[in-house]
Design a protein around this motif. Structure first.
Motif, PDB file in Angstrom:
ATOM      1  N   ILE A  81      -2.303   9.680   2.040  1.00  0.00           N
ATOM      2  CA  ILE A  81      -1.684   9.675   3.385  1.00  0.00           C
ATOM      3  C   ILE A  81      -2.715   9.287   4.452  1.00  0.00           C
ATOM      4  O   ILE A  81      -2.465   8.432   5.302  1.00  0.00           O
ATOM      5  CB  ILE A  81      -1.074  11.064   3.702  1.00  0.00           C
ATOM      6  CG1 ILE A  81       0.095  11.348   2.752  1.00  0.00           C
ATOM      7  CG2 ILE A  81      -0.598  11.129   5.161  1.00  0.00           C
ATOM      8  CD1 ILE A  81       0.578  12.803   2.781  1.00  0.00           C
ATOM      9  N   ILE A  84      -3.822   5.470   4.114  1.00  0.00           N
ATOM     10  CA  ILE A  84      -2.836   4.425   4.429  1.00  0.00           C
ATOM     11  C   ILE A  84      -2.691   4.290   5.949  1.00  0.00           C
ATOM     12  O   ILE A  84      -2.632   3.176   6.479  1.00  0.00           O
ATOM     13  CB  ILE A  84      -1.470   4.653   3.717  1.00  0.00           C
ATOM     14  CG1 ILE A  84      -0.609   3.377   3.797  1.00  0.00           C
ATOM     15  CG2 ILE A  84      -0.680   5.820   4.284  1.00  0.00           C
ATOM     16  CD1 ILE A  84      -1.109   2.209   3.051  1.00  0.00           C
ATOM     17  N   PHE A  85      -2.668   5.405   6.660  1.00  0.00           N
ATOM     18  CA  PHE A  85      -2.579   5.323   8.132  1.00  0.00           C
ATOM     19  C   PHE A  85      -3.841   4.668   8.705  1.00  0.00           C
ATOM     20  O   PHE A  85      -3.769   3.760   9.531  1.00  0.00           O
ATOM     21  CB  PHE A  85      -2.383   6.711   8.747  1.00  0.00           C
ATOM     22  CG  PHE A  85      -0.935   7.108   8.849  1.00  0.00           C
ATOM     23  CD1 PHE A  85      -0.158   6.681   9.909  1.00  0.00           C
ATOM     24  CD2 PHE A  85      -0.346   7.895   7.873  1.00  0.00           C
ATOM     25  CE1 PHE A  85       1.187   7.031   9.997  1.00  0.00           C
ATOM     26  CE2 PHE A  85       0.996   8.250   7.948  1.00  0.00           C
ATOM     27  CZ  PHE A  85       1.761   7.830   9.010  1.00  0.00           C
ATOM     28  N   VAL A  88      -4.097   0.790   7.632  1.00  0.00           N
ATOM     29  CA  VAL A  88      -3.086  -0.092   8.241  1.00  0.00           C
ATOM     30  C   VAL A  88      -3.353  -0.260   9.744  1.00  0.00           C
ATOM     31  O   VAL A  88      -3.340  -1.382  10.266  1.00  0.00           O
ATOM     32  CB  VAL A  88      -1.657   0.436   7.986  1.00  0.00           C
ATOM     33  CG1 VAL A  88      -0.639  -0.266   8.884  1.00  0.00           C
ATOM     34  CG2 VAL A  88      -1.276   0.232   6.519  1.00  0.00           C
TER      35      VAL A  88
ATOM     36  N   MET B  38       5.035  -2.943   6.266  1.00  0.00           N
ATOM     37  CA  MET B  38       3.940  -1.992   6.561  1.00  0.00           C
ATOM     38  C   MET B  38       4.513  -0.613   6.891  1.00  0.00           C
ATOM     39  O   MET B  38       4.030   0.409   6.379  1.00  0.00           O
ATOM     40  CB  MET B  38       3.152  -2.454   7.800  1.00  0.00           C
ATOM     41  CG  MET B  38       2.330  -3.673   7.628  1.00  0.00           C
ATOM     42  SD  MET B  38       1.658  -4.141   9.265  1.00  0.00           S
ATOM     43  CE  MET B  38       1.595  -5.906   9.058  1.00  0.00           C
ATOM     44  N   MET B  42       3.973   2.836   4.669  1.00  0.00           N
ATOM     45  CA  MET B  42       3.358   4.048   5.220  1.00  0.00           C
ATOM     46  C   MET B  42       4.307   5.239   5.105  1.00  0.00           C
ATOM     47  O   MET B  42       3.901   6.334   4.718  1.00  0.00           O
ATOM     48  CB  MET B  42       2.982   3.822   6.695  1.00  0.00           C
ATOM     49  CG  MET B  42       1.787   2.906   6.873  1.00  0.00           C
ATOM     50  SD  MET B  42       1.591   2.307   8.552  1.00  0.00           S
ATOM     51  CE  MET B  42       0.996   3.738   9.390  1.00  0.00           C
ATOM     52  N   LEU B  45       4.809   6.314   1.257  1.00  0.00           N
ATOM     53  CA  LEU B  45       3.650   7.011   0.694  1.00  0.00           C
ATOM     54  C   LEU B  45       3.480   8.388   1.336  1.00  0.00           C
ATOM     55  O   LEU B  45       3.177   9.375   0.646  1.00  0.00           O
ATOM     56  CB  LEU B  45       2.377   6.182   0.895  1.00  0.00           C
ATOM     57  CG  LEU B  45       2.246   4.924   0.033  1.00  0.00           C
ATOM     58  CD1 LEU B  45       0.998   4.132   0.412  1.00  0.00           C
ATOM     59  CD2 LEU B  45       2.193   5.270  -1.450  1.00  0.00           C
ATOM     60  N   THR B  46       3.686   8.457   2.653  1.00  0.00           N
ATOM     61  CA  THR B  46       3.498   9.740   3.342  1.00  0.00           C
ATOM     62  C   THR B  46       4.538  10.760   2.890  1.00  0.00           C
ATOM     63  O   THR B  46       4.190  11.878   2.478  1.00  0.00           O
ATOM     64  CB  THR B  46       3.586   9.534   4.873  1.00  0.00           C
ATOM     65  OG1 THR B  46       2.603   8.571   5.245  1.00  0.00           O
ATOM     66  CG2 THR B  46       3.330  10.824   5.617  1.00  0.00           C
ATOM     67  N   PHE B  49       4.163  11.548  -1.141  1.00  0.00           N
ATOM     68  CA  PHE B  49       3.026  12.391  -1.539  1.00  0.00           C
ATOM     69  C   PHE B  49       3.063  13.751  -0.843  1.00  0.00           C
ATOM     70  O   PHE B  49       2.626  14.755  -1.420  1.00  0.00           O
ATOM     71  CB  PHE B  49       1.701  11.658  -1.260  1.00  0.00           C
ATOM     72  CG  PHE B  49       1.317  10.740  -2.376  1.00  0.00           C
ATOM     73  CD1 PHE B  49       0.590  11.194  -3.466  1.00  0.00           C
ATOM     74  CD2 PHE B  49       1.711   9.417  -2.371  1.00  0.00           C
ATOM     75  CE1 PHE B  49       0.254  10.359  -4.514  1.00  0.00           C
ATOM     76  CE2 PHE B  49       1.383   8.564  -3.413  1.00  0.00           C
ATOM     77  CZ  PHE B  49       0.646   9.029  -4.488  1.00  0.00           C
TER      78      PHE B  49
END
Lengths: 489, 54
Positions: A81, A84-85, A88, B38, B42, B45-46, B49
């Protein structure tokens, strides 16, 4: 860089009658925008290049630090988490404009902070970050060598001993020597070390999973959770990984300008930087929690035994040199663009050595920095997250994805990015507010936090608020050609 | 303005003109589908998980 200094740079390198080869060489070094035909990296090449940058020993350190706060299951989620933030948002702020215009990152930054403001940002974001990382990685080299000699002789490792200090100094001097010889020697190191490091990670993962079942690993607890509140520990683990993602801000823009277009500049970061960093951090996390120590120079010997441990530690020691060479080289290339003419007159090796002095002092005077390195990493996110927010607001929303290449590379003193004495006060105020927002929400030094941090993290609000402040103040006050020449209507 | 400076400005002008001529037509531009991709990545995945771990 002023027009005069840029032309002087070109002439010094290519002679007075610069042909297309001379212009291309100057563009490659960042003095001019690269043309599409001069950009050689496709999707595959850029994925390999930024994987080589991301697959490095710092991934083990960050993974180990996550294991201090949360167990493996929450740790893996936090790694994915947070990264990825961070990756990106950082890639949006830096790689898209580089992929579109082939412009050097700190030259492009003149449009956001002014021609002197971009120098200030370089000083804050690149010099501090890179010097800190150089010191941490050199100490990791020193500890690996110390652990290796202790293993071989059957003695005790001494992480704060004289051997570590001498080896750390040696690592910085060796890095200086490699980078002083130019980018070819760095490329040779990358080609050997990056694939070997992937193999080492896979081997370590296999060794860990051969000792513990996946279910057992996922049920393990954190090594040293600072709070009883598991949710708060989880959010701090996410914040550490966001900091890791945002920490690519100084480096990936200047790699992306070598790619052929916007898509090729952006998407390989997800495969290369995000994918490779996540893999390395997960190995570091599992090893640290399974073996009870977050320091890779210690758990590596415990996993692999004496014979393999000696080889692994030797390899890890030299893998650090690759990481150090990459970040030192990228930083010095940027320094040439923001530096004064006097600085550019210094020889390449002299500038490099000057840059290495503070890391040398740090490894000798403050070796304790290694154990609290994640605190240093999270501090950098207070700056990098705000920079990403300002970059996105400026390029996508205020400039609508258009940069004026003539104004960026032409004479600066009377150009569009003069603002006030070369500083854009709006961008700098937004940066300061983003930084203060971060520190108000979460203090990396003490881990003190306010209630909102539990739901928002600190990097995301810092990024959003810095971007919003920059957007609103620019719309209200940045009028006129010398104030950034923003499009109207 | 000396000769070197003039040549340098001419080169910058030449390079900028190439990008001007391309405009928005160049291949490989990020389009709405990329930005949606994108955001979706995001989010997926957020949420995925987070639900797995917590």
């Amino acid at each position: 860089m002023t027009t005069k200094s840029a032309s002087e740079t070109l002439e010094r390198r290519s002679g007075p009658a610069a042909g297309s080869q001379g212009w291309s060489a100057a563009a490659e070094r960042g003095d001019a925008p690269l043309l599409p035909s001069e950009r050689l990296w496709g999707f595959k090449e850029f994925t390999f290049a930024n994987s080589a940058l991301a697959i490095a020993t710092w991934a083990f350190l960050i993974g180990g630090a996550v294991g201090l706060f949360v167990g493996p299951k929450e740790g893996i989620a936090a790694i994915v988490i947070g990264n990825i933030f961070g990756v990106v948002l950082t890639a949006l702020a830096t790689t898209v404009m580089a992929g579109r215009y082939g412009v050097e990152q700190f030259v492009a930054l003149r449009s956001q902070f002014g021609y002197n403001g971009s120098r200030l940002v370089y000083l804050l974001a690149v010099i501090v970050l890179t010097m800190g990382w150089l010191a941490v990685l050199a100490m990791m080299f020193g500890r690996s060598i110390d652990g290796l000699t202790a293993l071989a002789s059957g003695g005790e490792a001494s992480p704060l001993g004289i051997k570590v200090a001498i080896a750390s100094v040696g690592a910085i001097l060796l890095t200086w020597f490699i980078v002083a010889r130019g980018p070819t020697s760095i490329k040779v190191f990358n080609m050997i070390v990056a694939p070997a490091l992937v193999l080492l990670m896979v081997a370590m993962l296999w060794l860990i999973l051969s000792r513990h079942s996946f279910g057992d690993l996922m049920a393990m607890e954190a090594l040293d959770p600072p709070f009883e509140d598991r949710h708060l520990n989880f959010i701090i683990a996410i914040e550490i990984n966001m900091a890791a993602g945002f920490s690519w801000w100084p480096y990936i823009g200047n790699l992306a300008r070598l790619t052929r277009n916007e898509r090729t500049a952006f998407w390989p970061n997800i495969l290369g930087i995000f994918g490779a960093a996540v893999l390395g951090e997960i190995v570091g996390l599992l090893a640290a929690v399974a073996l009870g120590d977050s320091d890779p120079t210690i758990w590596m010997t415990q996993i692999a035994g004496v014979a393999v441990g000696v080889v692994a530690l030797g390899f890890i020691a030299f893998a650090n040199i690759t990481s150090m060479a990459n970040i030192l080289y990228t930083s010095i290339v940027g320094l040439r663009q923001v530096g004064t003419e006097g600085l550019r007159r210094l020889g390449w090796g002299t500038i490099l050595f000057g840059f290495c002095i503070i890391p040398l002092i740090l490894v000798l005077a403050y070796p304790q920095m290694y154990d609290g390195f994640f605190i240093f990493l999270v501090w950098t996110s207070a700056l990098n997250s705000a920079l990403a927010g300002i970059g996105i607001a400026d390029y996508f929303f205020l400039r609508r994805q258009r940069l004026d290449l003539r104004a960026l590379h032409g004479p600066q003193e009377h150009g569009s990015y003069r603002f006030i004495g070369g500083f854009n006060p709006i961008g700098l105020v937004a940066l300061a507010i983003g930084f203060l927002t971060y520190v108000w929400l979460f203090n990396p030094q003490t881990l003190d936090n306010v209630a909102a941090f539990r739901y928002l993290t600190a990097s995301l609000p810092s990024c959003v608020i810095a971007g919003l402040v920059h957007y609103v103040l620019t719309r209200l006050f940045a009028h006129g050609r010398h104030w950034g020449d923003y499009p109207r209507g | 303005m000396d000769g070197n400076e003039a040549r340098w400005l001419a080169e910058i002008e030449r390079r900028a003109a190439i990008y001007d001529a391309e405009g928005d037509t160049r291949e490989g531009r990020l389009v709405a589908a990329d930005y949606l991709g994108m955001a979706a990545l995001m989010l997926a995945l957020t949420v995925g998980f987070w639900m797995w771990a917590v």
